[in-house]
Design an enzyme around this catalytic site. Structure first.
Site, PDB file in Angstrom:
ATOM      1  CG  HIS A 127      80.372  17.036  92.000  1.00 40.72           C
ATOM      2  ND1 HIS A 127      80.038  18.232  91.275  1.00 40.72           N
ATOM      3  CD2 HIS A 127      79.208  16.391  92.518  1.00 40.72           C
ATOM      4  CE1 HIS A 127      78.741  18.228  91.486  1.00 40.72           C
ATOM      5  NE2 HIS A 127      78.261  17.417  92.171  1.00 40.72           N
ATOM      6  CG  ASP A 128      82.586  20.011  89.549  1.00 47.42           C
ATOM      7  OD1 ASP A 128      83.910  20.297  88.877  1.00 47.42           O
ATOM      8  OD2 ASP A 128      82.063  19.425  89.343  1.00 47.42           O
ATOM      9  N   GLY A 145      78.508  19.700  95.960  1.00 52.10           N
ATOM     10  CA  GLY A 145      79.363  20.001  94.592  1.00 52.10           C
ATOM     11  C   GLY A 145      79.451  21.560  94.522  1.00 52.10           C
TER      12      GLY A 145
END
Length: 271
Positions: A127-128, A145
């Protein structure tokens, strides 16, 4: 209602949820699943057994191999029910078993992957993350992440990158390395824990950087990492001497930028 271009070729065993957008000349092989908020741009190809879910956009000409799962929820303990995005660029190759997750609300809600990237089998983009262009993730590479990977980086098989770490443009990370700290542009990192082992001279040469410039960057590298002060102090001290050398300026800017992580170096304990 689906928006499926007339030229798309979809195997009857695949499931396309209502709301999905399927572009021109898209090919979807058997036993794929396409979620209701997915956009497959023109010329995308899914071979078979591919899952594309979440608010995911797959760029033009990208090819995804069997058992890849892209657009799944972030594997963060802070994940919420709010929709977040995964944006994949054009002409990427996503091989077998690759996983890519959407972003988290707390950090902008987007995982972004650029163009012309190659993701080998079972690599993971969390994520991200923010990935540039012309990057290679070899087999089993793991990006935690919030990792940033700049253009033309190569990550060797099985290496792991700590969350919030930056990997600078055209760096090379050896297989099975543990990347706990930021890696400078053009840097070469190996080992667990990962240590800088010089410059990615082969990559610089392939990118068309001339020999004289490479020698200049080598000289600056020694001054930065072998100088009398901390890495950041050494970098600041030599800036005026290298204003005419773009790769050195790029390295100095990278070192001077704000970051959540320390800098990788040839030795431990010198930031």
């Amino acid at each position: 209602m689906n928006m499926i271009a007339a030229s798309a070729k979809i195997h009857p065993s695949s499931v396309i949820e209502s709301g999905a957008v399927i572009g021109e000349n898209v090919k979807i092989g058997p036993f794929c699943y396409i979620g209701p908020k997915v956009v497959l741009s023109d010329d995308v190809e899914l071979l078979s057994h591919v899952v594309v879910s979440g608010c995911t956009t797959v760029g033009k000409g990208t090819k995804i191999f069997p058992n890849a799962v892209v657009g799944g929820d972030s594997q963060s303990v802070h994940h919420s029910a709010v929709d977040t995005e995964l944006l994949i660029g054009a002409n990427c190759t996503i091989r077998e078993g690759v996983t890519m997750n959407t972003g988290t609300v707390e950090h902008g809600g987007k995982t972004v992957v650029g163009d012309n990237n190659l993701f080998l089998a079972n690599s993971h983009v969390a994520h991200d993350c923010r990935l540039g262009n012309n990057i290679i993730l070899s087999n089993n590479v793991m990006l935690a992440g919030h990792v940033t990977v700049e253009d033309r980086v190569i990550l060797g098989g099985g290496c792991a990158v700590h969350q919030f770490t930056r990997v600078g443009r055209q760096a090379f990370v050896g297989g099975l390395s543990a990347v706990s700290y930021d890696v400078i542009p053009y840097g070469m990192l190996n080992g667990n824990p990962g240590l800088l082992s010089g410059l990615n001279v082969v990559g610089m040469t392939r990118a068309g950087i001339d020999r004289a410039t490479i020698h200049t960057v080598r000289r600056a590298y020694k001054q930065i990492f072998e100088g009398p002060e901390s890495i950041r102090a050494n970098a600041a001290a030599i800036r005026d001497d290298y204003v005419g050398c773009a790769p050195v300026v790029e390295i100095l800017d990278f070192i001077g930028a704000e970051s959540d992580r320390a800098l990788s170096s040839p030795s431990r304990g010198k930031a």
